[in-house]
Design an enzyme around this catalytic site. Sequence first.
Site, short mmCIF file in Angstrom:
data_model
loop_
_atom_site.label_atom_id
_atom_site.label_comp_id
_atom_site.label_asym_id
_atom_site.label_seq_id
_atom_site.Cartn_x
_atom_site.Cartn_y
_atom_site.Cartn_z
N ILE A 114 89.82 17.54 17.86
CA ILE A 114 89.56 18.91 17.39
C ILE A 114 90.37 19.15 16.11
O ILE A 114 91.59 18.95 16.09
CB ILE A 114 89.95 19.95 18.45
CG1 ILE A 114 89.13 19.72 19.74
CG2 ILE A 114 89.72 21.37 17.94
CD1 ILE A 114 89.54 20.60 20.90
N GLU A 156 94.33 17.22 22.32
CA GLU A 156 93.05 17.71 21.80
C GLU A 156 92.11 16.56 21.50
O GLU A 156 91.16 16.69 20.73
CB GLU A 156 93.27 18.56 20.53
CG GLU A 156 93.73 17.81 19.31
CD GLU A 156 95.25 17.67 19.20
OE1 GLU A 156 95.72 17.52 18.07
OE2 GLU A 156 95.94 17.73 20.23
#
Length: 239
Positions: A114, A156
Amino acid sequence: MVFTLPMLKYIVSKINSDIIQLLILNYYCLLIGNFLNAIIIKNPLRDINIYLHLYVISTILVFVLYYMINDIKKMQKKATHDYLTKMKNRSEFQAKLEVLQKKKKIFSLAILDIDYFKVFNDSFNHLVGDLVLLEVSKVLLSFEGNKINCYRIGGEEFSLVFEEINFVEVENKLEKIRLAVQKINIDEMLLDGEVRGITVSIGVSHIKTFSNIENYISSADDALYKAKENGRNQLVVGK
């Protein structure tokens, strides 16, 4: 049994509750035994106390076994799945790669990160960060199937393993994932504040030859870093 088993199978298949299914099968087995016993001794009331005790004891055992099995399943899921996103975790990811390597199956390994995830936590709070992780995981899981497995392998960072799928098709699916993530809008889920757009960078490596598992991960990682260096929010195919 010839006539009743198919009927029982049909009835049980319509019931959603596992415990009810187990109880029905348990009572069915006991009834068959009682029936045969009654034919042999020709006095069905003779052992009525034994029958009643068997029904009570077997019912208790069914409940005990059911809850024991459920507890084991929960423990197993905690060990193999990420607590937040409910996706398979890194240990499952490693295990999958080992299986594919042993079977010498051609596969594609994608690592997805991300973009600017730290900004979500720093500008808002960790609850917003968790919400972003959940929304991205939902997108990934919507693509999961028999030949596509999704994992959360780090904060992430996520990974997707494509088994024996045409490489061009793999890249097309990853592009669809990237675009789907880009459409995520969590502003309406927040009480205040506006969250910047969510995007992901993706690196993918198509595995044609078999070597150390770390080489597969390194190859996809290198492609991911190139995607980030090139401006993020894009897919890069590794060598």
